[in-house]
Design a protein around this motif. Structure first.
Motif, PDB file in Angstrom:
ATOM      1  N   PRO A  67       0.845  -1.313  -0.158  1.00 26.32           N
ATOM      2  CA  PRO A  67      -0.128   0.030  -0.004  1.00 26.32           C
ATOM      3  C   PRO A  67       0.896   1.324   0.041  1.00 26.32           C
ATOM      4  N   LEU A  68       2.250   1.130   0.500  1.00 26.23           N
ATOM      5  CA  LEU A  68       2.851   2.337   0.257  1.00 26.23           C
ATOM      6  C   LEU A  68       3.393   2.795  -0.982  1.00 26.23           C
ATOM      7  N   LEU A  69       3.317   1.753  -1.705  1.00 24.66           N
ATOM      8  CA  LEU A  69       3.726   2.069  -3.168  1.00 24.66           C
ATOM      9  C   LEU A  69       2.797   3.037  -3.888  1.00 24.66           C
ATOM     10  N   LEU A  70       1.651   2.644  -3.421  1.00 24.42           N
ATOM     11  CA  LEU A  70       0.545   3.471  -4.109  1.00 24.42           C
ATOM     12  C   LEU A  70       0.274   4.622  -3.144  1.00 24.42           C
ATOM     13  N   SER A  71       0.745   4.999  -2.102  1.00 22.82           N
ATOM     14  CA  SER A  71       0.641   6.064  -1.304  1.00 22.82           C
ATOM     15  C   SER A  71       1.538   6.988  -1.460  1.00 22.82           C
ATOM     16  N   GLN A  72       2.784   6.470  -1.527  1.00 26.07           N
ATOM     17  CA  GLN A  72       4.013   7.426  -1.751  1.00 26.07           C
ATOM     18  C   GLN A  72       4.457   7.907  -3.242  1.00 26.07           C
ATOM     19  N   TYR A  73       4.066   6.775  -4.107  1.00 24.03           N
ATOM     20  CA  TYR A  73       4.364   7.612  -5.591  1.00 24.03           C
ATOM     21  C   TYR A  73       3.059   7.269  -6.352  1.00 24.03           C
ATOM     22  N   THR A  74       3.451   8.106  -7.381  1.00 22.36           N
ATOM     23  CA  THR A  74       2.349   7.879  -8.534  1.00 22.36           C
ATOM     24  C   THR A  74       2.836   6.984  -9.427  1.00 22.36           C
ATOM     25  N   PRO A  75       2.285   6.328 -10.504  1.00 23.59           N
ATOM     26  CA  PRO A  75       2.694   5.335 -11.600  1.00 23.59           C
ATOM     27  C   PRO A  75       3.968   6.106 -12.296  1.00 23.59           C
ATOM     28  N   TRP A  76       3.984   7.219 -12.505  1.00 29.03           N
ATOM     29  CA  TRP A  76       5.115   7.838 -13.624  1.00 29.03           C
ATOM     30  C   TRP A  76       6.250   8.113 -12.653  1.00 29.03           C
ATOM     31  N   SER A  77       6.092   8.560 -11.410  1.00 31.68           N
ATOM     32  CA  SER A  77       7.379   8.874 -10.494  1.00 31.68           C
ATOM     33  C   SER A  77       7.768   7.245 -10.078  1.00 31.68           C
ATOM     34  N   ALA A  78       7.031   6.456  -9.976  1.00 35.74           N
ATOM     35  CA  ALA A  78       7.554   5.041  -9.669  1.00 35.74           C
ATOM     36  C   ALA A  78       8.265   4.570 -10.810  1.00 35.74           C
ATOM     37  N   MET A  79       7.716   4.654 -12.009  1.00 36.07           N
ATOM     38  CA  MET A  79       8.678   4.195 -12.965  1.00 36.07           C
ATOM     39  C   MET A  79      10.002   4.925 -13.352  1.00 36.07           C
ATOM     40  N   LEU A  80      10.003   6.070 -12.810  1.00 37.87           N
ATOM     41  CA  LEU A  80      11.296   6.859 -13.213  1.00 37.87           C
ATOM     42  C   LEU A  80      12.332   6.409 -12.300  1.00 37.87           C
ATOM     43  N   HIS A  81      11.589   6.327 -10.868  1.00 42.62           N
ATOM     44  CA  HIS A  81      12.807   5.728 -10.041  1.00 42.62           C
ATOM     45  C   HIS A  81      13.132   4.517  -9.991  1.00 42.62           C
ATOM     46  N   THR A  82      12.090   3.436 -10.447  1.00 41.38           N
ATOM     47  CA  THR A  82      12.618   2.092 -10.910  1.00 41.38           C
ATOM     48  C   THR A  82      13.305   2.025 -11.891  1.00 41.38           C
ATOM     49  N   PHE A  83      13.337   2.854 -12.946  1.00 41.55           N
ATOM     50  CA  PHE A  83      14.146   2.759 -14.280  1.00 41.55           C
ATOM     51  C   PHE A  83      15.538   3.369 -13.869  1.00 41.55           C
ATOM     52  N   LEU A  84      15.891   4.514 -13.073  1.00 39.04           N
ATOM     53  CA  LEU A  84      17.163   5.183 -12.613  1.00 39.04           C
ATOM     54  C   LEU A  84      17.616   4.362 -11.762  1.00 39.04           C
ATOM     55  N   LEU A  85      17.034   3.787 -10.728  1.00 44.39           N
ATOM     56  CA  LEU A  85      17.721   2.923  -9.658  1.00 44.39           C
ATOM     57  C   LEU A  85      18.521   1.738 -10.258  1.00 44.39           C
ATOM     58  N   ILE A  86      17.701   0.998 -11.292  1.00 49.94           N
ATOM     59  CA  ILE A  86      18.075  -0.139 -11.880  1.00 49.94           C
ATOM     60  C   ILE A  86      19.281  -0.054 -12.848  1.00 49.94           C
ATOM     61  N   VAL A  87      19.095   1.192 -13.558  1.00 48.50           N
ATOM     62  CA  VAL A  87      20.179   1.610 -14.535  1.00 48.50           C
ATOM     63  C   VAL A  87      21.220   1.761 -13.751  1.00 48.50           C
ATOM     64  N   LEU A  88      21.494   2.501 -12.458  1.00 50.04           N
ATOM     65  CA  LEU A  88      22.581   2.883 -11.833  1.00 50.04           C
ATOM     66  C   LEU A  88      23.181   1.639 -11.327  1.00 50.04           C
ATOM     67  N   TYR A  89      22.529   0.712 -10.898  1.00 48.97           N
ATOM     68  CA  TYR A  89      22.978  -0.561 -10.271  1.00 48.97           C
ATOM     69  C   TYR A  89      23.659  -1.348 -11.252  1.00 48.97           C
ATOM     70  N   SER A  90      23.026  -1.430 -12.352  1.00 47.01           N
ATOM     71  CA  SER A  90      23.579  -2.196 -13.648  1.00 47.01           C
ATOM     72  C   SER A  90      24.875  -1.490 -14.089  1.00 47.01           C
ATOM     73  N   VAL A  91      25.083  -0.278 -14.309  1.00 44.50           N
ATOM     74  CA  VAL A  91      26.203   0.409 -14.558  1.00 44.50           C
ATOM     75  C   VAL A  91      27.217   0.137 -13.480  1.00 44.50           C
ATOM     76  N   PHE A  92      26.836   0.128 -12.112  1.00 43.36           N
ATOM     77  CA  PHE A  92      27.974  -0.093 -11.146  1.00 43.36           C
ATOM     78  C   PHE A  92      28.362  -1.616 -11.355  1.00 43.36           C
ATOM     79  N   LEU A  93      27.753  -2.587 -11.672  1.00 44.65           N
ATOM     80  CA  LEU A  93      28.130  -3.815 -11.634  1.00 44.65           C
ATOM     81  C   LEU A  93      29.254  -4.071 -12.776  1.00 44.65           C
ATOM     82  N   ALA A  94      28.420  -3.261 -14.096  1.00 44.10           N
ATOM     83  CA  ALA A  94      29.273  -3.216 -15.451  1.00 44.10           C
ATOM     84  C   ALA A  94      30.769  -2.621 -15.111  1.00 44.10           C
ATOM     85  N   GLY A  95      30.673  -1.602 -14.505  1.00 37.58           N
ATOM     86  CA  GLY A  95      31.957  -0.877 -14.078  1.00 37.58           C
ATOM     87  C   GLY A  95      32.922  -1.755 -13.527  1.00 37.58           C
ATOM     88  N   ILE A  96      32.595  -2.871 -12.362  1.00 37.39           N
ATOM     89  CA  ILE A  96      33.361  -3.543 -11.727  1.00 37.39           C
ATOM     90  C   ILE A  96      33.726  -4.598 -12.666  1.00 37.39           C
TER      91      ILE A  96
END
Length: 283
Positions: free
Chosen positions: A159-188
Protein backbone atom coordinates in the motif's frame (compact mmCIF):
# COMPACT_ATOMS: atom_id res chain seq x y z
CA UNK A 1 36.80 19.79 -28.26
CA UNK A 2 38.97 17.41 -30.28
CA UNK A 3 39.13 15.05 -27.29
CA UNK A 4 35.32 14.91 -26.99
CA UNK A 5 35.03 14.25 -30.71
CA UNK A 6 37.37 11.26 -30.42
CA UNK A 7 35.41 9.88 -27.47
CA UNK A 8 32.05 10.17 -29.24
CA UNK A 9 33.44 8.67 -32.45
CA UNK A 10 34.77 5.71 -30.47
CA UNK A 11 31.38 5.38 -28.78
CA UNK A 12 29.62 5.38 -32.15
CA UNK A 13 31.99 2.76 -33.58
CA UNK A 14 31.49 0.60 -30.48
CA UNK A 15 27.70 0.75 -30.75
CA UNK A 16 27.94 -0.27 -34.39
CA UNK A 17 30.37 -3.08 -33.60
CA UNK A 18 28.24 -4.74 -30.92
CA UNK A 19 24.89 -4.32 -32.69
CA UNK A 20 25.14 -7.76 -34.31
CA UNK A 21 27.33 -9.58 -31.83
CA UNK A 22 25.86 -12.78 -30.41
CA UNK A 23 26.42 -11.86 -26.75
CA UNK A 24 24.65 -8.54 -27.11
CA UNK A 25 21.69 -10.07 -28.92
CA UNK A 26 21.45 -12.92 -26.39
CA UNK A 27 21.47 -10.50 -23.44
CA UNK A 28 18.76 -8.34 -24.95
CA UNK A 29 16.62 -11.37 -25.78
CA UNK A 30 16.88 -12.63 -22.19
CA UNK A 31 15.73 -9.28 -20.85
CA UNK A 32 12.95 -8.92 -23.41
CA UNK A 33 11.58 -12.42 -22.76
CA UNK A 34 11.62 -11.80 -19.00
CA UNK A 35 9.72 -8.50 -19.17
CA UNK A 36 7.37 -9.86 -21.86
CA UNK A 37 6.27 -12.76 -19.63
CA UNK A 38 5.39 -10.37 -16.79
CA UNK A 39 3.62 -7.99 -19.18
CA UNK A 40 1.51 -10.78 -20.68
CA UNK A 41 0.62 -11.94 -17.17
CA UNK A 42 -0.32 -8.38 -16.26
CA UNK A 43 -2.45 -8.11 -19.39
CA UNK A 44 -4.40 -11.12 -18.17
CA UNK A 45 -4.45 -9.75 -14.63
CA UNK A 46 -6.20 -6.59 -15.82
CA UNK A 47 -8.99 -8.63 -17.37
CA UNK A 48 -11.63 -6.26 -18.71
CA UNK A 49 -10.16 -3.28 -16.85
CA UNK A 50 -7.44 -0.83 -17.89
CA UNK A 51 -4.21 0.12 -16.15
CA UNK A 52 -1.41 2.65 -16.26
CA UNK A 53 1.13 2.14 -19.05
CA UNK A 54 4.01 1.43 -16.65
CA UNK A 55 2.38 -0.73 -13.99
CA UNK A 56 3.71 -4.03 -15.37
CA UNK A 57 7.26 -2.66 -15.62
CA UNK A 58 7.11 -1.44 -12.00
CA UNK A 59 5.65 -4.73 -10.78
CA UNK A 60 8.27 -6.76 -12.64
CA UNK A 61 11.02 -5.34 -10.43
CA UNK A 62 9.01 -6.15 -7.32
CA UNK A 63 10.33 -9.74 -7.51
CA UNK A 64 14.06 -10.32 -7.00
CA UNK A 65 14.01 -13.31 -9.35
CA UNK A 66 12.75 -11.16 -12.22
CA UNK A 67 15.23 -8.45 -11.36
CA UNK A 68 18.12 -10.95 -11.27
CA UNK A 69 17.19 -12.40 -14.66
CA UNK A 70 17.12 -8.95 -16.25
CA UNK A 71 20.43 -7.96 -14.63
CA UNK A 72 22.07 -11.15 -15.89
CA UNK A 73 20.81 -10.24 -19.35
CA UNK A 74 22.61 -6.91 -19.08
CA UNK A 75 25.77 -8.63 -17.78
CA UNK A 76 25.71 -10.82 -20.90
CA UNK A 77 25.45 -7.69 -23.07
CA UNK A 78 28.51 -6.18 -21.37
CA UNK A 79 30.37 -9.48 -20.79
CA UNK A 80 32.89 -8.92 -23.59
CA UNK A 81 34.45 -6.02 -21.67
CA UNK A 82 37.04 -4.54 -22.00
CA UNK A 83 35.77 -4.56 -25.59
CA UNK A 84 38.99 -5.42 -27.41
CA UNK A 85 38.24 -6.63 -30.92
CA UNK A 86 40.33 -7.18 -34.05
CA UNK A 87 40.31 -3.48 -34.99
CA UNK A 88 40.58 -2.07 -31.46
CA UNK A 89 44.37 -1.83 -31.30
CA UNK A 90 44.51 0.65 -34.18
CA UNK A 91 41.77 2.79 -32.59
CA UNK A 92 43.54 2.79 -29.21
CA UNK A 93 46.83 3.71 -30.88
CA UNK A 94 45.26 6.61 -32.80
CA UNK A 95 43.08 8.04 -30.03
CA UNK A 96 45.03 7.15 -26.87
CA UNK A 97 44.23 4.85 -23.98
CA UNK A 98 42.43 7.44 -21.87
CA UNK A 99 40.11 8.53 -24.68
CA UNK A 100 39.31 4.90 -25.46
CA UNK A 101 38.72 4.18 -21.76
CA UNK A 102 36.33 7.12 -21.40
CA UNK A 103 34.50 6.12 -24.58
CA UNK A 104 33.95 2.58 -23.28
CA UNK A 105 32.61 3.96 -20.00
CA UNK A 106 30.23 6.16 -21.96
CA UNK A 107 29.25 3.07 -23.97
CA UNK A 108 28.40 1.18 -20.74
CA UNK A 109 26.15 4.04 -19.60
CA UNK A 110 24.45 4.37 -22.99
CA UNK A 111 24.01 0.61 -23.23
CA UNK A 112 22.45 0.54 -19.76
CA UNK A 113 19.94 3.26 -20.67
CA UNK A 114 19.10 1.63 -24.02
CA UNK A 115 18.71 -1.83 -22.49
CA UNK A 116 16.15 -0.81 -19.88
CA UNK A 117 14.46 1.68 -22.20
CA UNK A 118 13.83 -1.06 -24.74
CA UNK A 119 12.45 -3.34 -22.01
CA UNK A 120 10.10 -0.55 -20.89
CA UNK A 121 8.93 -0.02 -24.47
CA UNK A 122 8.34 -3.77 -24.95
CA UNK A 123 6.23 -3.86 -21.78
CA UNK A 124 4.25 -0.81 -22.89
CA UNK A 125 3.60 -2.23 -26.37
CA UNK A 126 2.27 -5.51 -24.97
CA UNK A 127 -0.15 -3.65 -22.70
CA UNK A 128 -1.00 -0.73 -24.96
CA UNK A 129 -4.52 -1.93 -25.76
CA UNK A 130 -5.46 -1.95 -22.07
CA UNK A 131 -3.54 1.03 -20.72
CA UNK A 132 -3.71 4.78 -20.32
CA UNK A 133 -1.05 7.44 -19.70
CA UNK A 134 -2.81 9.28 -16.88
CA UNK A 135 -0.68 9.41 -13.73
CA UNK A 136 -3.19 7.37 -11.71
CA UNK A 137 -3.01 3.82 -10.38
CA UNK A 138 -5.55 1.45 -11.89
CA UNK A 139 -8.50 0.09 -9.97
CA UNK A 140 -7.10 -3.40 -10.54
CA UNK A 141 -3.86 -2.73 -8.68
CA UNK A 142 -5.61 -0.77 -5.97
CA UNK A 143 -7.95 -3.70 -5.37
CA UNK A 144 -5.00 -6.11 -5.37
CA UNK A 145 -3.35 -4.45 -2.34
CA UNK A 146 -3.56 -6.73 0.67
CA UNK A 147 -4.60 -9.80 -1.36
CA UNK A 148 -3.98 -13.18 0.29
CA UNK A 149 -2.41 -14.85 -2.77
CA UNK A 150 -0.75 -14.07 -6.10
CA UNK A 151 -2.83 -13.62 -9.22
CA UNK A 152 -1.28 -14.32 -12.63
CA UNK A 153 2.19 -14.40 -10.99
CA UNK A 154 1.97 -10.66 -10.30
CA UNK A 155 3.47 -9.60 -6.93
CA UNK A 156 1.06 -8.15 -4.39
CA UNK A 157 1.85 -4.41 -4.21
CA UNK A 158 2.56 -2.66 -0.94
CA UNK A 159 0.00 0.00 0.00
CA UNK A 160 3.01 2.29 0.50
CA UNK A 161 3.77 2.06 -3.22
CA UNK A 162 0.40 3.53 -4.06
CA UNK A 163 0.45 6.14 -1.28
CA UNK A 164 4.05 7.38 -1.72
CA UNK A 165 4.37 7.29 -5.50
CA UNK A 166 2.35 7.90 -8.60
CA UNK A 167 2.80 5.45 -11.52
CA UNK A 168 5.06 7.83 -13.44
CA UNK A 169 7.25 8.69 -10.43
CA UNK A 170 7.49 4.99 -9.49
CA UNK A 171 8.46 4.18 -13.08
CA UNK A 172 11.10 6.93 -13.15
CA UNK A 173 12.78 5.85 -9.91
CA UNK A 174 12.54 2.14 -10.76
CA UNK A 175 14.22 2.86 -14.10
CA UNK A 176 16.97 5.13 -12.74
CA UNK A 177 17.84 2.89 -9.78
CA UNK A 178 18.16 -0.27 -11.88
CA UNK A 179 20.23 1.58 -14.51
CA UNK A 180 22.63 2.89 -11.84
CA UNK A 181 22.95 -0.55 -10.24
CA UNK A 182 23.61 -2.16 -13.63
CA UNK A 183 26.21 0.47 -14.55
CA UNK A 184 27.85 -0.07 -11.16
CA UNK A 185 28.13 -3.84 -11.80
CA UNK A 186 29.28 -3.25 -15.38
CA UNK A 187 32.00 -0.89 -14.14
CA UNK A 188 33.33 -3.58 -11.80
CA UNK A 189 33.18 -6.13 -14.63
CA UNK A 190 35.01 -3.77 -16.97
CA UNK A 191 37.79 -2.92 -14.50
CA UNK A 192 38.36 -6.52 -13.33
CA UNK A 193 38.40 -7.95 -16.85
CA UNK A 194 40.86 -5.26 -17.89
CA UNK A 195 43.06 -5.88 -14.84
CA UNK A 196 43.07 -9.68 -15.00
CA UNK A 197 43.15 -10.04 -18.81
CA UNK A 198 40.42 -12.69 -18.33
CA UNK A 199 36.65 -12.88 -17.87
CA UNK A 200 37.12 -12.85 -14.09
CA UNK A 201 35.04 -9.67 -13.77
CA UNK A 202 32.06 -11.26 -15.51
CA UNK A 203 32.00 -14.10 -12.98
CA UNK A 204 32.71 -11.77 -10.07
CA UNK A 205 29.72 -9.46 -10.64
CA UNK A 206 27.39 -12.44 -10.91
CA UNK A 207 28.68 -13.75 -7.59
CA UNK A 208 28.46 -10.28 -6.02
CA UNK A 209 24.82 -9.95 -7.03
CA UNK A 210 23.83 -13.41 -5.76
CA UNK A 211 25.67 -13.00 -2.43
CA UNK A 212 24.15 -9.55 -1.92
CA UNK A 213 20.71 -10.97 -2.65
CA UNK A 214 21.21 -13.69 -0.03
CA UNK A 215 22.48 -11.21 2.59
CA UNK A 216 19.58 -8.82 2.00
CA UNK A 217 17.09 -11.65 2.56
CA UNK A 218 18.44 -12.35 6.08
CA UNK A 219 16.97 -10.20 8.84
CA UNK A 220 20.13 -10.44 10.97
CA UNK A 221 21.94 -8.32 8.39
CA UNK A 222 19.27 -5.61 8.33
CA UNK A 223 21.76 -3.05 9.64
CA UNK A 224 23.67 -3.42 6.35
CA UNK A 225 20.65 -2.46 4.24
CA UNK A 226 21.73 1.17 3.59
CA UNK A 227 25.04 -0.13 2.15
CA UNK A 228 23.80 -3.08 0.11
CA UNK A 229 23.69 -2.02 -3.52
CA UNK A 230 20.84 -4.38 -4.36
CA UNK A 231 18.64 -2.86 -1.65
CA UNK A 232 19.46 0.61 -2.91
CA UNK A 233 18.44 -0.52 -6.41
CA UNK A 234 14.95 -1.70 -5.44
CA UNK A 235 12.12 0.79 -5.02
CA UNK A 236 10.50 -1.36 -2.31
CA UNK A 237 13.47 -0.62 -0.02
CA UNK A 238 12.44 3.04 -0.05
CA UNK A 239 8.95 2.52 1.35
CA UNK A 240 7.87 3.90 4.72
CA UNK A 241 9.55 6.03 7.36
CA UNK A 242 12.25 3.40 7.99
CA UNK A 243 13.02 2.90 4.32
CA UNK A 244 16.03 4.23 2.48
CA UNK A 245 15.83 7.71 1.04
CA UNK A 246 16.11 8.15 -2.71
CA UNK A 247 18.74 10.87 -2.20
CA UNK A 248 20.92 8.40 -0.27
CA UNK A 249 20.66 5.77 -3.00
CA UNK A 250 21.39 8.14 -5.88
CA UNK A 251 24.39 9.71 -4.14
CA UNK A 252 25.68 6.28 -3.03
CA UNK A 253 25.51 4.86 -6.56
CA UNK A 254 27.05 7.92 -8.25
CA UNK A 255 29.90 8.07 -5.72
CA UNK A 256 30.57 4.30 -6.02
CA UNK A 257 30.55 4.42 -9.83
CA UNK A 258 32.98 7.35 -9.76
CA UNK A 259 35.37 5.42 -7.47
CA UNK A 260 35.31 2.44 -9.85
CA UNK A 261 35.92 4.80 -12.76
CA UNK A 262 38.99 6.25 -11.03
CA UNK A 263 40.36 2.78 -10.24
CA UNK A 264 39.87 1.69 -13.85
CA UNK A 265 41.53 4.90 -15.02
CA UNK A 266 44.65 3.75 -13.19
CA UNK A 267 44.41 0.16 -14.45
CA UNK A 268 44.07 1.11 -18.13
CA UNK A 269 47.53 2.75 -18.11
CA UNK A 270 49.14 -0.56 -17.16
CA UNK A 271 46.99 -2.94 -19.17
CA UNK A 272 48.61 -5.11 -21.83
CA UNK A 273 45.79 -5.31 -24.36
CA UNK A 274 47.62 -7.94 -26.36
CA UNK A 275 47.04 -10.41 -23.55
CA UNK A 276 43.30 -9.87 -23.39
CA UNK A 277 41.29 -12.69 -24.85
CA UNK A 278 38.22 -10.62 -25.72
CA UNK A 279 38.25 -10.84 -29.49
CA UNK A 280 35.92 -11.70 -32.31
CA UNK A 281 37.24 -15.25 -32.35
CA UNK A 282 35.95 -15.75 -28.81
CA UNK A 283 32.33 -15.02 -29.68
Amino acid sequence: MKKFKKVFLLLWFQLQTVAYRKRCIAGYLLGIVSIAVTSVNYYRFLGTHTGNLWEAFIQHFGILGNMTLIIFGFIIVISDAPFIYSDSFLKIHRTGRKNWYNAMWLYIIVQGILYYLILAVVSALILIRKTYINDVWSQSIQGYVGASSFRNNIPIPSPLLLSQYTPWSAMLHTFLLIVLYSVFLAGILYALNMYSNTAFGTIAVGVIHVITMLISSLERFGFLKPWLYLDNATLTSHFGENGLTLAHSYIYFIFSIYIIYLLGNFVVVHTDFRMIGSSENNE
